[in-house]
Design a protein around this motif. Structure first.
Motif, short mmCIF file in Angstrom:
data_model
loop_
_atom_site.label_atom_id
_atom_site.label_comp_id
_atom_site.label_asym_id
_atom_site.label_seq_id
_atom_site.Cartn_x
_atom_site.Cartn_y
_atom_site.Cartn_z
N THR A 136 -2.08 6.35 -4.89
CA THR A 136 -3.12 7.28 -5.36
C THR A 136 -2.84 8.73 -4.99
O THR A 136 -3.52 9.62 -5.50
CB THR A 136 -4.48 6.86 -4.79
N ASN A 137 -1.86 8.97 -4.12
CA ASN A 137 -1.50 10.33 -3.76
C ASN A 137 -0.16 10.76 -4.36
O ASN A 137 0.35 11.83 -4.02
CB ASN A 137 -1.46 10.50 -2.24
N LEU A 138 0.39 9.92 -5.24
CA LEU A 138 1.66 10.26 -5.89
C LEU A 138 1.47 11.50 -6.76
O LEU A 138 0.58 11.56 -7.60
CB LEU A 138 2.15 9.09 -6.75
N PRO A 182 0.85 -1.20 0.00
CA PRO A 182 0.00 0.00 0.00
C PRO A 182 0.88 1.24 0.00
O PRO A 182 1.72 1.41 0.88
CB PRO A 182 -0.80 -0.13 1.31
N LEU A 183 0.72 2.09 -0.99
CA LEU A 183 1.62 3.23 -1.15
C LEU A 183 0.85 4.55 -1.08
O LEU A 183 1.21 5.52 -1.73
CB LEU A 183 2.35 3.13 -2.50
N ARG A 184 -0.19 4.57 -0.29
CA ARG A 184 -1.08 5.73 -0.29
C ARG A 184 -0.41 7.01 0.18
O ARG A 184 -0.85 8.10 -0.14
CB ARG A 184 -2.31 5.44 0.58
N THR A 244 -4.39 9.45 -9.88
CA THR A 244 -5.23 10.62 -10.12
C THR A 244 -4.70 11.90 -9.47
O THR A 244 -5.21 12.98 -9.76
CB THR A 244 -6.66 10.35 -9.64
N SER A 245 -3.69 11.78 -8.60
CA SER A 245 -3.09 12.97 -7.99
C SER A 245 -1.83 13.42 -8.70
O SER A 245 -1.23 14.44 -8.33
CB SER A 245 -2.76 12.69 -6.51
N LEU A 246 -1.42 12.65 -9.73
CA LEU A 246 -0.15 12.93 -10.41
C LEU A 246 -0.17 14.32 -11.06
O LEU A 246 -1.07 14.66 -11.81
CB LEU A 246 0.11 11.86 -11.47
N ARG A 247 0.88 15.10 -10.75
CA ARG A 247 1.02 16.44 -11.30
C ARG A 247 2.17 16.53 -12.30
O ARG A 247 2.11 17.32 -13.24
CB ARG A 247 1.26 17.46 -10.18
N VAL A 248 3.24 15.77 -12.07
CA VAL A 248 4.42 15.84 -12.94
C VAL A 248 4.80 14.43 -13.38
O VAL A 248 5.00 13.54 -12.54
CB VAL A 248 5.61 16.49 -12.21
N LEU A 249 4.89 14.22 -14.68
CA LEU A 249 5.39 12.97 -15.25
C LEU A 249 6.51 13.33 -16.22
O LEU A 249 6.26 13.93 -17.27
CB LEU A 249 4.28 12.21 -15.97
N ASP A 250 7.75 13.01 -15.83
CA ASP A 250 8.92 13.37 -16.63
C ASP A 250 9.56 12.12 -17.19
O ASP A 250 10.12 11.31 -16.46
CB ASP A 250 9.92 14.14 -15.76
#
Length: 449
Positions: A212-214, A187-189, A236-242
């Motif tokens: 889900t909070n990444l 679980p990585l919440r 769904t919380s992802l803001r930056v994907l590099d």
């Protein structure tokens, strides 16, 4: 020299005395100094030092250092003879002990909840010291040496769930290999930030759908990464994907459309990506960076650019058609440099009323610009050098903010209409222009022609 100083940095100097008058510097809030043995003879200074740099040849830290009640940063990097650390003030928020290769013991505790701990290449740290670091409760981060995942990450040892006090994990060397095998079972919440950049042997990511909070996922220069898991859409919380420099990446999963909080998407240097799937639901996207995607052919038919500020496709030489750019009121930069197969700019570009920089240099297939470009009243820089098939510019438009126009090597361009009277820089070298319009005399700001 002044009693109003707020910031004073004398690290790396030969200063061995601190003047008593420093006590009256009421505004001094940041005082940085190098360690010297007689510093203890200036007890008044111990209460105002905020950063301390230790000498590289030091063998131990004097116990009086803990009396520095305002010390925030302790720099021990490359102190290769240092064996142990004593207790420090609770004000300490950063310990940089990189390359302290003789460091074995930590005779201290870390009580600041924001502390950042850096122990890269401290290979002699005993197990007690490693356990102390890993079990320190902090909202900051910890960096440890070695290729093995610390025992506290072993889900079998603690009843089937991975527990860590850190919201940031940084893995160096080859440690990520062992760690990734745990991720799909945990679980990585609470995980907010993951940095796996430069993991050149990383070929795939496991199921990280429970994160889900990444918010931030860095995979820069993971040159062996072939694909992303479809579960990326569950972040769904992802803001930056590099994904910059993921040169083996072949496909972006369609589920990426579900990352509705994404602000920044970077795919630069993804040489094998052919298609960008729909990102129509990503209405919060601010930056879309696709530079040097040399095999990219297909883009989504439309982009909801409500919050988009920068879109860059430099050197995407196979892209023929741009998406319809809808609601692009916040777009400031559009870089299409060397999109040599691009046939035209979409008429919808006229909706980007706050666009400031447009670069279509090297767009060898563009014959003309859409008349809607006349709506770009904030456009200040228009670069079109090397558009060798461009035959004409729109007429009867007035780009009031345009101050830089580069038309060099537009070899088929025969005339320059008056599109702005505010131009400061105009380059028509390499064009077929044979006449300069008389109205250029009224371009009062023109200084470089």
């Amino acid at each position: 020299i002044s009693r109003n100083i707020e910031y004073l940095n004398i690290i790396g100097t030969a200063v061995k005395e601190v003047p008593m008058s420093i006590m009256s510097w009421s505004r001094l809030s940041d005082f940085r100094i190098s360690y010297f043995e007689s510093l203890k003879d200036f007890p008044f200074a111990l209460d105002i030092i905020t950063e301390l740099q230790l000498n590289k040849d030091i063998q131990e830290v004097a116990p009086w250092v803990k009396e520095m009640s305002r010390l925030r940063v302790l720099k021990l990097d490359n102190c290769k003879n240092l064996v142990s650390l004593p207790q420090f003030s609770d004000s300490l928020s950063c310990i940089d002990a990189d390359n302290c290769k003789s460091l074995e013991r930590l005779d201290c505790s870390f009580n600041n909840p924001e502390i950042r701990l850096k122990f890269t290449n401290c290979f002699k740290l005993n197990q007690e010291a490693k356990d102390l670091i890993m079990h320190t409760s902090t909202r900051g981060y910890a960096i440890l040496p070695g290729a093995q995942v610390p025992a506290c990450f072993n889900h079998r040892a603690i009843g089937g769930s991975l527990k860590s006090n850190f919201s940031v994990w940084v893995f160096k060397d080859q440690s990520y290999k062992q760690f990734l095998s745990y991720l799909s079972m945990q679980p990585l919440r609470n995980l907010r930030w993951m940095y796996l950049s430069y993991s050149t042997d990383l070929k795939e990511l496991p199921d990280i759908s429970t994160a889900t909070n990444l918010e931030t996922l860095y995979l820069e220069k993971c040159s062996s990464l072939v694909e992303l898991p479809s579960c990326i859409g569950e972040l769904t919380s992802l803001r930056v994907l590099d994904l910059n420099g993921c040169s083996s990446l072949v496909k972006i999963p369609t589920s990426i459309e579900n990352t509705t909080n994404l602000r920044r998407l970077v795919l630069s240097g993804c040489d094998n990506v052919v298609e960008l799937p729909s990102i129509g639901n990503e209405t919060k996207l601010e930056q879309l960076i696709l530079n040097n995607c040399s095999r990219l052919v297909k883009l989504p038919s439309s982009i909801n650019a409500t919050n988009l500020q920068e879109m860059s496709l430099s050197n995407c030489s196979l892209v023929v058609e741009l998406p319809t750019i809808e609601n692009a009121n916040n777009l400031n930069i559009l870089d299409l440099n060397n999109c040599s197969s691009l046939l035209e700019l979409p008429p919808s570009i006229g909706t980007a009323k706050n666009l400031e920089k447009l670069d279509i240099s090297g767009c060898l297939s563009i014959l003309e610009l859409p008349s809607s470009i006349g709506n770009l009243q904030r456009l200040s820089t228009l670069t079109m050098c090397g558009c060798s098939k461009l035959e004409a510019l729109p007429t009867n438009i007035n780009l009031k903010s345009l101050d830089r126009l580069d038309l060099s090597d537009c070899s088929e361009l025969k005339s320059i209409p008056e599109i702005s009277r505010n131009i400061e820089y105009l380059n028509i070298i390499g064009t077929a222009v044979k006449e300069v319009p008389m109205s250029i005399m009224s371009w009062s700001r023109l200084s470089d022609f």
